[in-house]
Scaffold this motif. Structure first.
Motif, PDB file in Angstrom:
ATOM      1  N   MET A 140       0.898  -0.697   0.550  1.00  0.00           N
ATOM      2  CA  MET A 140      -0.222   0.413  -0.116  1.00  0.00           C
ATOM      3  C   MET A 140       0.602   1.266   0.201  1.00  0.00           C
ATOM      4  O   MET A 140       0.435   2.100  -1.040  1.00  0.00           O
ATOM      5  CB  MET A 140      -1.026  -0.062   0.988  1.00  0.00           C
ATOM      6  CG  MET A 140      -2.221  -0.736   1.090  1.00  0.00           C
ATOM      7  SD  MET A 140      -3.359  -0.882   2.281  1.00  0.00           S
ATOM      8  CE  MET A 140      -4.067   0.779   2.538  1.00  0.00           C
ATOM      9  N   HIS A 141       2.151   1.164   1.022  1.00  0.00           N
ATOM     10  CA  HIS A 141       3.178   2.546   0.780  1.00  0.00           C
ATOM     11  C   HIS A 141       3.695   2.516  -0.685  1.00  0.00           C
ATOM     12  O   HIS A 141       3.057   3.951  -1.093  1.00  0.00           O
ATOM     13  CB  HIS A 141       3.939   1.947   2.053  1.00  0.00           C
ATOM     14  CG  HIS A 141       4.719   3.687   2.284  1.00  0.00           C
ATOM     15  ND1 HIS A 141       5.529   3.450   2.675  1.00  0.00           N
ATOM     16  CD2 HIS A 141       4.233   4.854   2.370  1.00  0.00           C
ATOM     17  CE1 HIS A 141       5.653   4.429   3.446  1.00  0.00           C
ATOM     18  NE2 HIS A 141       5.128   5.788   2.447  1.00  0.00           N
ATOM     19  N   THR A 142       4.287   2.060  -0.850  1.00  0.00           N
ATOM     20  CA  THR A 142       4.531   1.619  -2.296  1.00  0.00           C
ATOM     21  C   THR A 142       3.534   2.667  -3.420  1.00  0.00           C
ATOM     22  O   THR A 142       4.136   3.126  -3.815  1.00  0.00           O
ATOM     23  CB  THR A 142       5.280   0.051  -3.143  1.00  0.00           C
ATOM     24  OG1 THR A 142       6.033  -0.061  -1.651  1.00  0.00           O
ATOM     25  CG2 THR A 142       5.835   0.511  -4.058  1.00  0.00           C
ATOM     26  N   SER A 143       2.327   1.497  -3.582  1.00  0.00           N
ATOM     27  CA  SER A 143       1.323   2.257  -4.489  1.00  0.00           C
ATOM     28  C   SER A 143       0.607   3.728  -4.003  1.00  0.00           C
ATOM     29  O   SER A 143       1.248   4.323  -4.610  1.00  0.00           O
ATOM     30  CB  SER A 143      -0.344   1.766  -4.276  1.00  0.00           C
ATOM     31  OG  SER A 143       0.271   0.183  -4.537  1.00  0.00           O
ATOM     32  N   TYR A 144       0.694   4.176  -2.925  1.00  0.00           N
ATOM     33  CA  TYR A 144       1.244   5.326  -2.453  1.00  0.00           C
ATOM     34  C   TYR A 144       1.519   6.449  -2.911  1.00  0.00           C
ATOM     35  O   TYR A 144       1.710   7.929  -3.703  1.00  0.00           O
ATOM     36  CB  TYR A 144       0.821   5.244  -1.069  1.00  0.00           C
ATOM     37  CG  TYR A 144       0.735   7.299  -0.735  1.00  0.00           C
ATOM     38  CD1 TYR A 144      -0.241   7.842  -0.298  1.00  0.00           C
ATOM     39  CD2 TYR A 144       1.518   7.944   0.400  1.00  0.00           C
ATOM     40  CE1 TYR A 144      -0.940   8.674  -0.154  1.00  0.00           C
ATOM     41  CE2 TYR A 144       0.797   9.042   0.716  1.00  0.00           C
ATOM     42  CZ  TYR A 144      -0.001   9.685   0.742  1.00  0.00           C
ATOM     43  OH  TYR A 144       0.382  10.937   0.853  1.00  0.00           O
ATOM     44  N   LEU A 145       2.852   6.235  -3.036  1.00  0.00           N
ATOM     45  CA  LEU A 145       4.950   6.610  -3.535  1.00  0.00           C
ATOM     46  C   LEU A 145       4.602   6.672  -4.872  1.00  0.00           C
ATOM     47  O   LEU A 145       4.845   7.917  -4.766  1.00  0.00           O
ATOM     48  CB  LEU A 145       5.357   6.171  -3.011  1.00  0.00           C
ATOM     49  CG  LEU A 145       5.767   6.026  -0.772  1.00  0.00           C
ATOM     50  CD1 LEU A 145       7.273   5.475  -0.960  1.00  0.00           C
ATOM     51  CD2 LEU A 145       6.020   7.802  -0.801  1.00  0.00           C
ATOM     52  N   SER A 146       4.008   5.487  -5.537  1.00  0.00           N
ATOM     53  CA  SER A 146       4.003   5.968  -6.530  1.00  0.00           C
ATOM     54  C   SER A 146       3.298   6.911  -7.688  1.00  0.00           C
ATOM     55  O   SER A 146       3.276   7.811  -8.456  1.00  0.00           O
ATOM     56  CB  SER A 146       3.814   4.644  -7.141  1.00  0.00           C
ATOM     57  OG  SER A 146       4.922   3.828  -6.898  1.00  0.00           O
ATOM     58  N   HIS A 147       1.950   6.698  -6.522  1.00  0.00           N
ATOM     59  CA  HIS A 147       1.036   8.189  -6.487  1.00  0.00           C
ATOM     60  C   HIS A 147       1.742  10.049  -6.843  1.00  0.00           C
ATOM     61  O   HIS A 147       0.942  10.520  -7.456  1.00  0.00           O
ATOM     62  CB  HIS A 147      -0.353   7.683  -5.948  1.00  0.00           C
ATOM     63  CG  HIS A 147      -1.712   8.839  -5.903  1.00  0.00           C
ATOM     64  ND1 HIS A 147      -2.355   8.784  -7.497  1.00  0.00           N
ATOM     65  CD2 HIS A 147      -2.048   9.345  -5.986  1.00  0.00           C
ATOM     66  CE1 HIS A 147      -3.215  10.262  -7.970  1.00  0.00           C
ATOM     67  NE2 HIS A 147      -3.088  10.326  -6.310  1.00  0.00           N
ATOM     68  N   ILE A 148       1.881   9.612  -5.353  1.00  0.00           N
ATOM     69  CA  ILE A 148       2.818  11.017  -5.077  1.00  0.00           C
ATOM     70  C   ILE A 148       3.222  11.721  -5.842  1.00  0.00           C
ATOM     71  O   ILE A 148       3.916  12.271  -6.121  1.00  0.00           O
ATOM     72  CB  ILE A 148       2.053  11.362  -3.656  1.00  0.00           C
ATOM     73  CG1 ILE A 148       3.505  10.387  -3.300  1.00  0.00           C
ATOM     74  CG2 ILE A 148       1.124  10.688  -3.208  1.00  0.00           C
ATOM     75  CD1 ILE A 148       3.617  10.788  -2.028  1.00  0.00           C
ATOM     76  N   CYS A 149       3.980  10.676  -6.514  1.00  0.00           N
ATOM     77  CA  CYS A 149       5.609  11.341  -7.413  1.00  0.00           C
ATOM     78  C   CYS A 149       5.035  11.046  -8.840  1.00  0.00           C
ATOM     79  O   CYS A 149       6.088  11.801  -9.245  1.00  0.00           O
ATOM     80  CB  CYS A 149       6.721   9.678  -7.480  1.00  0.00           C
ATOM     81  SG  CYS A 149       7.357   9.409  -5.847  1.00  0.00           S
ATOM     82  N   ASN A 150       3.629  10.988  -9.027  1.00  0.00           N
ATOM     83  CA  ASN A 150       3.703  11.789  -9.981  1.00  0.00           C
ATOM     84  C   ASN A 150       3.815  13.422 -10.771  1.00  0.00           C
ATOM     85  O   ASN A 150       3.442  13.509  -9.525  1.00  0.00           O
ATOM     86  CB  ASN A 150       1.500  11.687 -10.251  1.00  0.00           C
ATOM     87  CG  ASN A 150       1.220  11.961 -11.235  1.00  0.00           C
ATOM     88  OD1 ASN A 150       1.851  12.752 -12.567  1.00  0.00           O
ATOM     89  ND2 ASN A 150       0.443  11.085 -11.988  1.00  0.00           N
TER      90      ASN A 150
END
Length: 195
Positions: A105-115
């Motif tokens: 979940m944390h990795t997915s969240y980081l991928s989202h906010i790195c957009n």
């Protein structure tokens, strides 16, 4: 963790605003989302109590059980909270399985906010100096409460929860055997040694 069913995944901002909350496998999703919002807000009090003033990434374990749902928590160093709500069953839930889910979940969240097109919230961490930080602007407060509305993030959360959307329910053709998938040219055998 195969016998445990994830009922809801939630991402909560540092200012305790729900960024993402999704229930899985519910018939009445609007009623279920309201119920899980209530449970998530109840769990946030325990997150604050357990996390204290430490700003390190940590697995908080079982936070609470309510009716037929057990809530587990995780908080990052930026105080973003992740909640997993699972069905209470007789099966043993291993902490290692839950930590793996929280890391995904944390990795997915980081991928989202790195957009680069995503507006980042201002950090709401306390200052270590004696000078108080300036009050956050309305724009930064709005950005820190902006819900996540991304189809890619949705698919990642569905994959984490082990849930398949009705579009994915159609049977897929079986994968081709390795011999058929890659047709490599035949390699001639090495020449026989001369005597």
């Amino acid at each position: 963790m195969a016998t445990t069913k994830i009922r809801c995944l939630a991402v909560i901002s540092a200012s305790n605003a729900p960024l993402y909350l999704r229930s899985f496998g519910q018939k009445d999703t609007q009623q279920a989302d309201l119920r899980f919002h209530f449970i998530a807000h109840g769990a946030l009090d325990i997150v604050e109590e357990r996390a204290g003033n430490r700003a390190s990434e940590q697995y908080l374990g079982l936070l609470l059980t309510l009716e037929d749902v057990a809530v587990y928590g995780f908080q990052t160093s930026t105080r973003v909270k992740f909640l997993v709500m699972i069905t209470i069953s007789d099966a043993i839930v291993r902490d290692l399985d839950l930590i793996t889910i929280f890391r995904a979940m944390h990795t997915s969240y980081l991928s989202h906010i790195c957009n680069p097109f995503h507006s980042l919230p201002q950090p709401l961490l306390p200052s270590k100096s004696n000078i108080p930080p300036p009050p956050p602007s309305e724009a930064s407060l709005a950005a820190s409460r902006k819900p996540i509305r991304s189809p890619l993030f949705e698919r990642r959360m569905e994959k984490i929860a082990g849930w398949r959307s009705p579009d994915d329910a159609a049977p897929r053709p079986p994968p081709k055997p390795a011999a058929e998938a890659a047709q490599l040219p035949a390699v001639p055998p090495p020449p026989a040694p001369k005597a």
